[in-house]
Design a protein around this motif. Structure first.
Motif, PDB file in Angstrom:
ATOM      1  N   GLU A 113       5.984  -2.915  11.416  1.00 17.79           N
ATOM      2  CA  GLU A 113       5.784  -2.031  12.572  1.00 17.79           C
ATOM      3  C   GLU A 113       4.630  -1.051  12.339  1.00 17.79           C
ATOM      4  O   GLU A 113       3.735  -0.946  13.155  1.00 17.79           O
ATOM      5  CB  GLU A 113       7.091  -1.269  12.845  1.00 17.79           C
ATOM      6  N   CYS A 114       4.657  -0.350  11.194  1.00 18.77           N
ATOM      7  CA  CYS A 114       3.648   0.692  10.983  1.00 18.77           C
ATOM      8  C   CYS A 114       2.683   0.355   9.841  1.00 18.77           C
ATOM      9  O   CYS A 114       1.711   1.070   9.630  1.00 18.77           O
ATOM     10  CB  CYS A 114       4.307   2.044  10.724  1.00 18.77           C
ATOM     11  N   GLY A 115       2.951  -0.721   9.111  1.00 17.52           N
ATOM     12  CA  GLY A 115       2.014  -1.156   8.073  1.00 17.52           C
ATOM     13  C   GLY A 115       2.129  -0.410   6.747  1.00 17.52           C
ATOM     14  O   GLY A 115       1.362  -0.671   5.837  1.00 17.52           O
ATOM     15  N   THR A 116       3.062   0.507   6.633  1.00 17.10           N
ATOM     16  CA  THR A 116       3.229   1.244   5.368  1.00 17.10           C
ATOM     17  C   THR A 116       3.720   0.291   4.278  1.00 17.10           C
ATOM     18  O   THR A 116       4.568  -0.552   4.535  1.00 17.10           O
ATOM     19  CB  THR A 116       4.271   2.378   5.544  1.00 17.10           C
ATOM     20  N   MET A 117       3.182   0.445   3.054  1.00 20.49           N
ATOM     21  CA  MET A 117       3.672  -0.348   1.937  1.00 20.49           C
ATOM     22  C   MET A 117       4.880   0.360   1.351  1.00 20.49           C
ATOM     23  O   MET A 117       4.800   1.542   1.004  1.00 20.49           O
ATOM     24  CB  MET A 117       2.578  -0.485   0.863  1.00 20.49           C
ATOM     25  N   LEU A 118       6.004  -0.370   1.259  1.00 22.93           N
ATOM     26  CA  LEU A 118       7.245   0.253   0.812  1.00 22.93           C
ATOM     27  C   LEU A 118       7.682  -0.366  -0.504  1.00 22.93           C
ATOM     28  O   LEU A 118       7.732  -1.585  -0.638  1.00 22.93           O
ATOM     29  CB  LEU A 118       8.336   0.054   1.870  1.00 22.93           C
ATOM     30  N   PHE A 119       8.036   0.479  -1.465  1.00 26.14           N
ATOM     31  CA  PHE A 119       8.485   0.017  -2.766  1.00 26.14           C
ATOM     32  C   PHE A 119       9.885  -0.576  -2.626  1.00 26.14           C
ATOM     33  O   PHE A 119      10.734  -0.015  -1.938  1.00 26.14           O
ATOM     34  CB  PHE A 119       8.485   1.175  -3.762  1.00 26.14           C
ATOM     35  N   HIS A 120      10.112  -1.728  -3.275  1.00 25.54           N
ATOM     36  CA  HIS A 120      11.339  -2.482  -3.004  1.00 25.54           C
ATOM     37  C   HIS A 120      12.617  -1.695  -3.272  1.00 25.54           C
ATOM     38  O   HIS A 120      13.579  -1.801  -2.520  1.00 25.54           O
ATOM     39  CB  HIS A 120      11.337  -3.819  -3.765  1.00 25.54           C
ATOM     40  N   ARG A 121      12.589  -0.836  -4.320  1.00 28.84           N
ATOM     41  CA  ARG A 121      13.809  -0.078  -4.639  1.00 28.84           C
ATOM     42  C   ARG A 121      14.098   0.967  -3.587  1.00 28.84           C
ATOM     43  O   ARG A 121      15.225   1.154  -3.160  1.00 28.84           O
ATOM     44  CB  ARG A 121      13.660   0.602  -5.997  1.00 28.84           C
ATOM     45  N   GLU A 122      13.014   1.616  -3.160  1.00 25.87           N
ATOM     46  CA  GLU A 122      13.141   2.660  -2.146  1.00 25.87           C
ATOM     47  C   GLU A 122      13.636   2.047  -0.829  1.00 25.87           C
ATOM     48  O   GLU A 122      14.497   2.602  -0.153  1.00 25.87           O
ATOM     49  CB  GLU A 122      11.765   3.288  -1.940  1.00 25.87           C
ATOM     50  N   LEU A 123      13.097   0.866  -0.507  1.00 27.91           N
ATOM     51  CA  LEU A 123      13.463   0.175   0.727  1.00 27.91           C
ATOM     52  C   LEU A 123      14.935  -0.245   0.682  1.00 27.91           C
ATOM     53  O   LEU A 123      15.675  -0.075   1.656  1.00 27.91           O
ATOM     54  CB  LEU A 123      12.565  -1.054   0.911  1.00 27.91           C
ATOM     55  N   ALA A 124      15.379  -0.774  -0.468  1.00 32.27           N
ATOM     56  CA  ALA A 124      16.768  -1.201  -0.604  1.00 32.27           C
ATOM     57  C   ALA A 124      17.710  -0.001  -0.520  1.00 32.27           C
ATOM     58  O   ALA A 124      18.764  -0.062   0.115  1.00 32.27           O
ATOM     59  CB  ALA A 124      16.964  -1.937  -1.918  1.00 32.27           C
ATOM     60  N   ALA A 125      17.309   1.117  -1.132  1.00 30.50           N
ATOM     61  CA  ALA A 125      18.145   2.321  -1.096  1.00 30.50           C
ATOM     62  C   ALA A 125      18.267   2.849   0.325  1.00 30.50           C
ATOM     63  O   ALA A 125      19.250   3.480   0.691  1.00 30.50           O
ATOM     64  CB  ALA A 125      17.554   3.385  -2.006  1.00 30.50           C
ATOM     65  N   ASN A 126      17.259   2.556   1.147  1.00 30.47           N
ATOM     66  CA  ASN A 126      17.264   3.005   2.545  1.00 30.47           C
ATOM     67  C   ASN A 126      17.801   1.909   3.481  1.00 30.47           C
ATOM     68  O   ASN A 126      17.535   1.922   4.668  1.00 30.47           O
ATOM     69  CB  ASN A 126      15.844   3.418   2.955  1.00 30.47           C
ATOM     70  N   LEU A 127      18.550   0.950   2.930  1.00 32.00           N
ATOM     71  CA  LEU A 127      19.170  -0.154   3.687  1.00 32.00           C
ATOM     72  C   LEU A 127      18.145  -0.948   4.500  1.00 32.00           C
ATOM     73  O   LEU A 127      18.399  -1.325   5.648  1.00 32.00           O
ATOM     74  CB  LEU A 127      20.277   0.374   4.613  1.00 32.00           C
ATOM     75  N   ASN A 128      16.973  -1.203   3.919  1.00 32.68           N
ATOM     76  CA  ASN A 128      15.903  -1.965   4.570  1.00 32.68           C
ATOM     77  C   ASN A 128      15.403  -1.336   5.873  1.00 32.68           C
ATOM     78  O   ASN A 128      14.981  -2.048   6.785  1.00 32.68           O
ATOM     79  CB  ASN A 128      16.327  -3.421   4.816  1.00 32.68           C
ATOM     80  N   VAL A 129      15.485  -0.027   5.954  1.00 32.74           N
ATOM     81  CA  VAL A 129      14.909   0.684   7.096  1.00 32.74           C
ATOM     82  C   VAL A 129      13.636   1.355   6.588  1.00 32.74           C
ATOM     83  O   VAL A 129      13.651   1.980   5.525  1.00 32.74           O
ATOM     84  CB  VAL A 129      15.889   1.750   7.640  1.00 32.74           C
ATOM     85  N   CYS A 130      12.533   1.204   7.342  1.00 29.89           N
ATOM     86  CA  CYS A 130      11.258   1.778   6.916  1.00 29.89           C
ATOM     87  C   CYS A 130      11.396   3.290   6.771  1.00 29.89           C
ATOM     88  O   CYS A 130      11.887   3.966   7.670  1.00 29.89           O
ATOM     89  CB  CYS A 130      10.167   1.444   7.929  1.00 29.89           C
ATOM     90  N   THR A 131      10.951   3.814   5.622  1.00 27.30           N
ATOM     91  CA  THR A 131      11.117   5.255   5.374  1.00 27.30           C
ATOM     92  C   THR A 131      10.103   6.066   6.166  1.00 27.30           C
ATOM     93  O   THR A 131      10.242   7.271   6.302  1.00 27.30           O
ATOM     94  CB  THR A 131      10.931   5.568   3.873  1.00 27.30           C
ATOM     95  N   SER A 132       9.087   5.384   6.706  1.00 26.37           N
ATOM     96  CA  SER A 132       8.082   6.158   7.419  1.00 26.37           C
ATOM     97  C   SER A 132       8.250   6.095   8.941  1.00 26.37           C
ATOM     98  O   SER A 132       8.029   7.087   9.624  1.00 26.37           O
ATOM     99  CB  SER A 132       6.704   5.712   6.945  1.00 26.37           C
ATOM    100  N   CYS A 133       8.660   4.932   9.505  1.00 29.85           N
ATOM    101  CA  CYS A 133       8.768   4.858  10.976  1.00 29.85           C
ATOM    102  C   CYS A 133      10.164   4.478  11.464  1.00 29.85           C
ATOM    103  O   CYS A 133      10.372   4.317  12.666  1.00 29.85           O
ATOM    104  CB  CYS A 133       7.751   3.874  11.538  1.00 29.85           C
ATOM    105  N   ASP A 134      11.130   4.328  10.543  1.00 27.00           N
ATOM    106  CA  ASP A 134      12.512   4.011  10.918  1.00 27.00           C
ATOM    107  C   ASP A 134      12.689   2.610  11.495  1.00 27.00           C
ATOM    108  O   ASP A 134      13.698   2.332  12.139  1.00 27.00           O
ATOM    109  CB  ASP A 134      13.068   5.039  11.921  1.00 27.00           C
ATOM    110  N   HIS A 135      11.722   1.728  11.284  1.00 24.22           N
ATOM    111  CA  HIS A 135      11.862   0.356  11.766  1.00 24.22           C
ATOM    112  C   HIS A 135      12.970  -0.344  10.973  1.00 24.22           C
ATOM    113  O   HIS A 135      12.989  -0.301   9.751  1.00 24.22           O
ATOM    114  CB  HIS A 135      10.532  -0.390  11.603  1.00 24.22           C
TER     115      HIS A 135
END
Ligand SMILES: [Zn+2]
Length: 304
Positions: free
Chosen positions: A31-53
């Motif tokens: 959605e927003c093109g941000t590069m997300l680190f896999h651990r951070e993404l998994a901890a956030n339940l696969n929701v983008c930490t920058s745009c909530d996608h």
């Protein structure tokens, strides 16, 4: 050349050269093109930490995040006959199945489990879009029936997470027969007076939308999920008109009375606990742990 150099050595080499770290440590948000680190993404339940996608999440990861301390037990699903129509397109159907099993590590497109969420016992099913587009075949039908039977036998509510491209073409009419079968399974829950809550995730389409995914007592959807029978592109081509902004997306359907709630994935657990406990006539969930009685007395004495 012999079997040692042809067979044994490559096997041994492949055992030792297997990489310890996964190759894709970074995921790009579509959605927003941000590069997300896999651990951070998994901890956030696969929701983008920058745009909530809300990105796709596998049933197993979803359940690990949902159930208390990540513990759940799988419910056995009866195996259907494999490929009774001997279907073949570019590939044979059993070959497609095997490839999907290998890439996802799952038996089929649906996972049935039981466990406790906020100390509320439930049976849950989740559809796996990465397994042949989560398509509804005989196994998925069997899975929903097994889940409903388990829920009735243990007097637990059923929570279903849908994600599907529709019916499984490779099973022809047999896949369409799962629509009435699953509808009867949902009816079993209603007759037993047990709640059936559906969480629609992106995308839920076709015969799945036309059967069990729309029969919940409470219909929840994840933000911006596409939920439809025929997709917007097909409709646009048929009626030759431009469709409104956000057509067939969760928020649009909520505004038009098709859904009860649109809930962020991180708020979903709490919301499910509240809804299920209310529908099951249980007391509100205890949040956090109360200190043992001795400590309360000591604290009271210290005050006095
Ligand atoms: Zn994003």
């Amino acid at each position: 050349m012999n079997w040692i150099s042809n067979y044994v050595r490559p096997k041994i080499n492949s055992l030792f050269s297997r990489r310890e770290v996964p190759e894709n440590l970074w995921t790009k948000c579509p959605e927003c093109g941000t590069m997300l680190f896999h651990r951070e993404l998994a901890a956030n339940l696969n929701v983008c930490t920058s745009c909530d996608h809300h990105m796709a999440i596998s049933p197993r990861d979803r359940f690990t995040g949902l159930f208390d301390v990540g513990v759940f037990v799988e419910v056995k699903v009866p195996e259907p006959v494999v490929d009774p129509l001997h279907f073949r397109d570019q590939k044979k159907y059993p070959d497609r199945l095997k490839a999907a099993q290998k890439s996802t590590g799952e038996r089929e497109a649906m996972l049935v489990v039981e466990g406790e969420v906020g100390r509320t016992p439930i049976v849950a099913v989740a559809q796996d879009f990465s397994f042949m587009a989560g398509s509804m075949g005989m196994y998925v039908g069997n899975a929903i029936i097994a889940a409903a039977q388990r829920a009735v036998a243990t007097k637990r509510p059923l929570v279903l997470f849908s994600a599907a491209g529709g019916a499984r073409m490779q099973e022809g009419i047999l896949s369409l027969m799962q629509m009435p079968r699953t509808t009867v399974a949902v009816q079993m829950l209603k007759e037993a007076g047990l709640p059936y809550v559906v969480v629609l995730t992106h995308p839920t389409t076709g015969g799945v939308t036309a059967s069990y995914a729309m029969l919940g007592d409470v219909q929840i959807a994840e933000p911006n999920a596409l939920i439809c029978f025929a997709g917007p592109r097909v409709i646009e081509q048929t009626i030759r008109e431009k469709l409104p902004e956000g057509f067939q997306r969760a928020e649009y359907l909520l505004d038009h009375g098709m859904l009860d709630r649109v809930t962020h994935r991180k708020a979903l657990r709490e919301e499910l606990v509240t809804i299920l406990r209310m529908l099951m006539n249980q007391s509100p969930a205890v949040k956090g742990d109360l200190p043992p009685p001795g400590e309360i007395l000591e604290a009271a004495e210290a005050k006095a």
